[in-house]
Scaffold this active site. Structure first.
Site, PDB file in Angstrom:
ATOM      1  N   CYS A  14       9.776  -5.990  -8.327  1.00 57.26           N
ATOM      2  CA  CYS A  14       9.801  -5.569  -9.730  1.00 57.26           C
ATOM      3  C   CYS A  14       8.696  -6.349 -10.443  1.00 57.26           C
ATOM      4  O   CYS A  14       8.000  -7.151  -9.817  1.00 57.26           O
ATOM      5  CB  CYS A  14      11.176  -5.747 -10.374  1.00 57.26           C
ATOM      6  SG  CYS A  14      11.759  -7.421 -10.593  1.00 57.26           S
ATOM      7  N   CYS A  88       7.872  -1.469 -10.737  1.00 46.35           N
ATOM      8  CA  CYS A  88       6.536  -2.097 -10.690  1.00 46.35           C
ATOM      9  C   CYS A  88       5.430  -1.047 -10.747  1.00 46.35           C
ATOM     10  O   CYS A  88       4.262  -1.388 -10.844  1.00 46.35           O
ATOM     11  CB  CYS A  88       6.368  -2.999  -9.474  1.00 46.35           C
ATOM     12  SG  CYS A  88       6.195  -2.146  -7.906  1.00 46.35           S
ATOM     13  N   CYS A  92       2.266  -1.786  -6.989  1.00 47.73           N
ATOM     14  CA  CYS A  92       2.706  -2.035  -5.615  1.00 47.73           C
ATOM     15  C   CYS A  92       1.768  -1.331  -4.642  1.00 47.73           C
ATOM     16  O   CYS A  92       1.589  -0.117  -4.720  1.00 47.73           O
ATOM     17  CB  CYS A  92       4.137  -1.525  -5.442  1.00 47.73           C
ATOM     18  SG  CYS A  92       4.873  -2.030  -3.899  1.00 47.73           S
TER      19      CYS A  92
END
Length: 140
Positions: A14, A88, A92
């Site tokens: 996250c 996120c 990512c």
């Protein structure tokens, strides 16, 4: 018991690595009882884990008070079998062949323990489902 090389590796990601990903990692560590390698990280990690999250996890017997938010690295993603994102977004990295799950969950940042409890309980349910999907029996 499986050998370390046979254990699936799961990465929770996250933004701040201070709430949702910490809870996910803690539940998977607790319920996986050594049968899953667990990591967590954030694309922009906070200085500390959210105190309301620490308290909510303590209520269910899981102590995360010593955890520290960690920065997301390309290597952490590359070396994981399953990558679970929790808000996120595009931060990512994506690697073909990895299994990605996006768990849409409310962000506990700035919320009290009363608001964190339902998020915690949803994460626990999803972790139990993940364990079943990985073929790993949950410890109690």
């Amino acid at each position: 018991m499986s050998t370390p090389a046979e254990r699936p590796t799961v990465l929770f990601v996250c933004v701040h690595n201070a709430g949702r990903s910490q809870m996910g990692a803690a539940f998977l560590t607790h319920l996986g009882a050594g049968r899953v390698e667990v990591r967590s990280a954030g694309s922009a990690p906070a200085q500390t884990v959210n105190p309301a999250v620490v308290e909510a996890m303590r209520e269910v017997g899981v102590d995360i008070s010593a955890e520290v938010p960690k920065v997301l690295t390309v290597e952490a993603v590359r070396s994981s079998d399953v990558v679970i994102t929790m808000g996120c977004g595009d931060a990512c990295p994506y690697f073909p062949g990895k299994r990605y799950l996006d768990w849409k969950l409310e962000d506990p940042a700035g919320q009290g323990v009363d608001a964190v409890r339902p998020i915690r309980d949803e994460i626990e349910n999803r972790v139990r489902d993940l364990l079943a999907d990985l073929g790993v029996e949950a410890a109690e």
